[in-house]
Design a protein around this motif. Structure first.
Motif, PDB file in Angstrom:
ATOM      1  N   GLY A 169      -6.554  10.279 -16.836  1.00 32.41           N
ATOM      2  CA  GLY A 169      -6.596  10.135 -18.282  1.00 32.41           C
ATOM      3  C   GLY A 169      -5.231  10.199 -18.959  1.00 32.41           C
ATOM      4  O   GLY A 169      -5.129   9.968 -20.166  1.00 32.41           O
ATOM      5  N   SER A 170      -4.180  10.471 -18.198  1.00 24.42           N
ATOM      6  CA  SER A 170      -2.830  10.512 -18.788  1.00 24.42           C
ATOM      7  C   SER A 170      -2.255   9.093 -18.866  1.00 24.42           C
ATOM      8  O   SER A 170      -2.773   8.164 -18.236  1.00 24.42           O
ATOM      9  CB  SER A 170      -1.914  11.416 -17.960  1.00 24.42           C
ATOM     10  N   TYR A 171      -1.193   8.962 -19.658  1.00 25.42           N
ATOM     11  CA  TYR A 171      -0.573   7.651 -19.880  1.00 25.42           C
ATOM     12  C   TYR A 171       0.897   7.666 -19.461  1.00 25.42           C
ATOM     13  O   TYR A 171       1.515   8.726 -19.422  1.00 25.42           O
ATOM     14  CB  TYR A 171      -0.622   7.290 -21.373  1.00 25.42           C
ATOM     15  N   ALA A 172       1.422   6.486 -19.185  1.00 21.52           N
ATOM     16  CA  ALA A 172       2.872   6.329 -19.015  1.00 21.52           C
ATOM     17  C   ALA A 172       3.323   5.199 -19.923  1.00 21.52           C
ATOM     18  O   ALA A 172       2.600   4.217 -20.103  1.00 21.52           O
ATOM     19  CB  ALA A 172       3.219   5.998 -17.566  1.00 21.52           C
ATOM     20  N   SER A 173       4.506   5.356 -20.515  1.00 18.59           N
ATOM     21  CA  SER A 173       5.074   4.263 -21.301  1.00 18.59           C
ATOM     22  C   SER A 173       6.022   3.459 -20.411  1.00 18.59           C
ATOM     23  O   SER A 173       6.375   3.894 -19.310  1.00 18.59           O
ATOM     24  CB  SER A 173       5.812   4.814 -22.518  1.00 18.59           C
ATOM     25  N   ALA A 174       6.391   2.288 -20.877  1.00 17.55           N
ATOM     26  CA  ALA A 174       7.292   1.432 -20.090  1.00 17.55           C
ATOM     27  C   ALA A 174       8.364   0.833 -20.989  1.00 17.55           C
ATOM     28  O   ALA A 174       8.099   0.494 -22.139  1.00 17.55           O
ATOM     29  CB  ALA A 174       6.508   0.309 -19.414  1.00 17.55           C
ATOM     30  N   HIS A 175       9.568   0.748 -20.439  1.00 18.81           N
ATOM     31  CA  HIS A 175      10.637   0.037 -21.134  1.00 18.81           C
ATOM     32  C   HIS A 175      10.571  -1.441 -20.752  1.00 18.81           C
ATOM     33  O   HIS A 175      10.355  -1.780 -19.579  1.00 18.81           O
ATOM     34  CB  HIS A 175      12.002   0.586 -20.731  1.00 18.81           C
ATOM     35  N   LEU A 176      10.772  -2.297 -21.734  1.00 20.26           N
ATOM     36  CA  LEU A 176      10.870  -3.733 -21.490  1.00 20.26           C
ATOM     37  C   LEU A 176      12.360  -4.062 -21.433  1.00 20.26           C
ATOM     38  O   LEU A 176      13.104  -3.710 -22.349  1.00 20.26           O
ATOM     39  CB  LEU A 176      10.199  -4.512 -22.618  1.00 20.26           C
ATOM     40  N   MET A 177      12.784  -4.699 -20.360  1.00 15.43           N
ATOM     41  CA  MET A 177      14.211  -4.961 -20.174  1.00 15.43           C
ATOM     42  C   MET A 177      14.471  -6.436 -19.883  1.00 15.43           C
ATOM     43  O   MET A 177      13.614  -7.136 -19.346  1.00 15.43           O
ATOM     44  CB  MET A 177      14.754  -4.110 -19.015  1.00 15.43           C
ATOM     45  N   SER A 199       0.834  -1.204   0.000  1.00 21.71           N
ATOM     46  CA  SER A 199       0.000   0.000   0.000  1.00 21.71           C
ATOM     47  C   SER A 199       0.865   1.249   0.000  1.00 21.71           C
ATOM     48  O   SER A 199       0.634   2.181  -0.769  1.00 21.71           O
ATOM     49  CB  SER A 199      -0.902   0.025   1.233  1.00 21.71           C
ATOM     50  N   GLN A 200       1.870   1.246   0.857  1.00 28.45           N
ATOM     51  CA  GLN A 200       2.695   2.443   0.986  1.00 28.45           C
ATOM     52  C   GLN A 200       3.450   2.756  -0.318  1.00 28.45           C
ATOM     53  O   GLN A 200       3.426   3.902  -0.798  1.00 28.45           O
ATOM     54  CB  GLN A 200       3.683   2.270   2.140  1.00 28.45           C
ATOM     55  N   THR A 201       4.084   1.749  -0.914  1.00 31.99           N
ATOM     56  CA  THR A 201       4.853   2.020  -2.136  1.00 31.99           C
ATOM     57  C   THR A 201       3.919   2.368  -3.298  1.00 31.99           C
ATOM     58  O   THR A 201       4.289   3.148  -4.174  1.00 31.99           O
ATOM     59  CB  THR A 201       5.756   0.820  -2.508  1.00 31.99           C
ATOM     60  N   SER A 202       2.704   1.836  -3.281  1.00 36.11           N
ATOM     61  CA  SER A 202       1.742   2.202  -4.337  1.00 36.11           C
ATOM     62  C   SER A 202       1.258   3.639  -4.170  1.00 36.11           C
ATOM     63  O   SER A 202       0.892   4.296  -5.144  1.00 36.11           O
ATOM     64  CB  SER A 202       0.551   1.241  -4.326  1.00 36.11           C
ATOM     65  N   GLU A 203       1.239   4.125  -2.935  1.00 37.09           N
ATOM     66  CA  GLU A 203       0.884   5.527  -2.662  1.00 37.09           C
ATOM     67  C   GLU A 203       1.989   6.474  -3.118  1.00 37.09           C
ATOM     68  O   GLU A 203       1.726   7.568  -3.601  1.00 37.09           O
ATOM     69  CB  GLU A 203       0.703   5.751  -1.147  1.00 37.09           C
ATOM     70  N   GLU A 204       3.228   6.045  -2.904  1.00 38.50           N
ATOM     71  CA  GLU A 204       4.354   6.983  -3.003  1.00 38.50           C
ATOM     72  C   GLU A 204       4.781   7.337  -4.425  1.00 38.50           C
ATOM     73  O   GLU A 204       5.385   8.385  -4.633  1.00 38.50           O
ATOM     74  CB  GLU A 204       5.557   6.431  -2.219  1.00 38.50           C
ATOM     75  N   THR A 205       4.548   6.446  -5.371  1.00 33.55           N
ATOM     76  CA  THR A 205       4.919   6.748  -6.764  1.00 33.55           C
ATOM     77  C   THR A 205       3.793   6.284  -7.686  1.00 33.55           C
ATOM     78  O   THR A 205       2.869   5.593  -7.258  1.00 33.55           O
ATOM     79  CB  THR A 205       6.202   6.012  -7.226  1.00 33.55           C
ATOM     80  N   SER A 206       3.897   6.637  -8.945  1.00 32.12           N
ATOM     81  CA  SER A 206       2.936   6.161  -9.947  1.00 32.12           C
ATOM     82  C   SER A 206       3.563   5.049 -10.791  1.00 32.12           C
ATOM     83  O   SER A 206       3.147   4.792 -11.894  1.00 32.12           O
ATOM     84  CB  SER A 206       2.515   7.328 -10.835  1.00 32.12           C
ATOM     85  N   TYR A 207       4.598   4.391 -10.242  1.00 36.93           N
ATOM     86  CA  TYR A 207       5.326   3.380 -11.008  1.00 36.93           C
ATOM     87  C   TYR A 207       4.816   1.960 -10.766  1.00 36.93           C
ATOM     88  O   TYR A 207       5.251   1.035 -11.449  1.00 36.93           O
ATOM     89  CB  TYR A 207       6.818   3.419 -10.655  1.00 36.93           C
ATOM     90  N   MET A 208       3.946   1.776  -9.783  1.00 35.21           N
ATOM     91  CA  MET A 208       3.479   0.438  -9.438  1.00 35.21           C
ATOM     92  C   MET A 208       2.252   0.078 -10.288  1.00 35.21           C
ATOM     93  O   MET A 208       1.612   0.935 -10.880  1.00 35.21           O
ATOM     94  CB  MET A 208       3.119   0.374  -7.951  1.00 35.21           C
ATOM     95  N   SER A 209       1.928  -1.217 -10.304  1.00 33.23           N
ATOM     96  CA  SER A 209       0.851  -1.668 -11.192  1.00 33.23           C
ATOM     97  C   SER A 209      -0.543  -1.314 -10.683  1.00 33.23           C
ATOM     98  O   SER A 209      -1.492  -1.300 -11.443  1.00 33.23           O
ATOM     99  CB  SER A 209       0.963  -3.171 -11.430  1.00 33.23           C
ATOM    100  N   ARG A 210      -0.665  -1.024  -9.394  1.00 31.51           N
ATOM    101  CA  ARG A 210      -1.983  -0.755  -8.822  1.00 31.51           C
ATOM    102  C   ARG A 210      -2.040   0.573  -8.077  1.00 31.51           C
ATOM    103  O   ARG A 210      -1.032   1.028  -7.525  1.00 31.51           O
ATOM    104  CB  ARG A 210      -2.325  -1.845  -7.789  1.00 31.51           C
ATOM    105  N   TYR A 211      -3.230   1.126  -8.004  1.00 33.06           N
ATOM    106  CA  TYR A 211      -3.500   2.174  -7.029  1.00 33.06           C
ATOM    107  C   TYR A 211      -3.575   1.498  -5.656  1.00 33.06           C
ATOM    108  O   TYR A 211      -4.011   0.341  -5.561  1.00 33.06           O
ATOM    109  CB  TYR A 211      -4.824   2.864  -7.342  1.00 33.06           C
TER     110      TYR A 211
END
Lengths: 182, 182
Positions: free
Chosen positions: B170-178, B34-46
């Motif tokens: 409504g905004s998007y983020a792209s992701a790098h596949l590594m 929960s905490q890490t999902s709150e702190e950034t927008s990089y995680m898969s879930r709200y």
């Protein structure tokens, strides 16, 4: 979602029914999965890894008909299911709700008759109807027929994954990652 | 697989214990998610999408310890779990048996102390031990810290997926596949 059945004509004039398979089609769908997995090395499983019970497949097909985010459409020729295609959500979290994955399999004896285009065209309409914004897939790099089909419908390659499949003989296949915005 | 506990020193001299979380850590792991999902927008879930019960998480953590193909390692500082990392098989079919996915999350207050490197180093050893040939991940393109960490460990970008996440505004983020070969 259930696809409203539709009859189309194949390139050789044969009529072909497109429909969502129901629970009564479970054994035919399992046979199709085994056969297409035998015929090429482009599928995700070896045929002997398909160990789904008919009962489980019946439940699965029923659940797809009720789903608001999944769609399967099969192609029936002369009363036999010879191809199918499906879309599923990438993940059930909100950040992924706009994305669907796509997969297709066609019995080799029916290649070259336009079934892939008919199925993909129906799937794209269904994906739009379900509110998806983009359709994504992976295709084994050497699958030139698949690649040509996807390009025809606007899919573009955004990456190529080396070592995607490892076969029992120790060799590898790479896969192109493709996407189309709807 | 269970990771043999190991104490490491962080960049600021603080001791940090790396270990596999057990069922008794279920509530701490859920809090971390929960905490890490709150702190950034990089995680898969709200954060509000994390609705896993403690009982379910206990069972899940127990199953990971018994698994031959999964590994989770968490970082404990001052008795508190402040980061975790895990690998899971891509799929359970033979053609995918050589591939694992990787994910990591670190509480923001502990960024910059070398925890990511310690966890990733331990995870890579574990992946080799479990017989994986390659480790794969997706990272939100704007996550520069993550990207730098993965590059340091040899991960290379093989594709960039536009429109990977769609946020509630409504905004998007792209992701790098590594990927890194092990």
């Amino acid at each position: 979602m259930e696809y409203k059945p539709k009859e189309v004509l194949l390139k050789n004039g044969t009529p072909c029914l497109l429909k969502s398979p129901g629970p009564g089609d479970a054994s035919a769908i399992l046979r199709l999965m085994s056969q297409t997995s035998e015929e090429t090395s482009y599928m995700s499983r070896y045929a002997d890894e398909i160990k789904i019970s008919i009962h489980h497949e019946q439940d699965f097909l029923s659940s797809l008909l009720r789903s608001q985010k999944d769609l399967m459409i099969c192609a029936v020729v002369d009363g036999k299911i010879i191809a199918n295609a499906g879309i599923n959500p990438i993940a059930l979290y909100e950040r992924y709700a706009h994305r669907a994955t796509f997969g297709i399999s066609i019995c080799k004896a029916y290649w070259g008759l336009g079934i892939g285009s008919q199925l993909l065209s129906a799937i794209i309409r269904g994906a739009r109807e379900m509110g998806y914004e983009q359709l994504e897939l992976e295709v084994v790099s050497e699958n030139e027929r698949g690649l040509a089909l996807y390009k025809k419908f606007g899919f573009e390659i955004y990456g190529t994954r080396e070592y995607c499949f490892k076969y029992r003989d120790g060799s590898y296949a790479s896969a192109h990652l493709m996407m189309v915005r709807l």
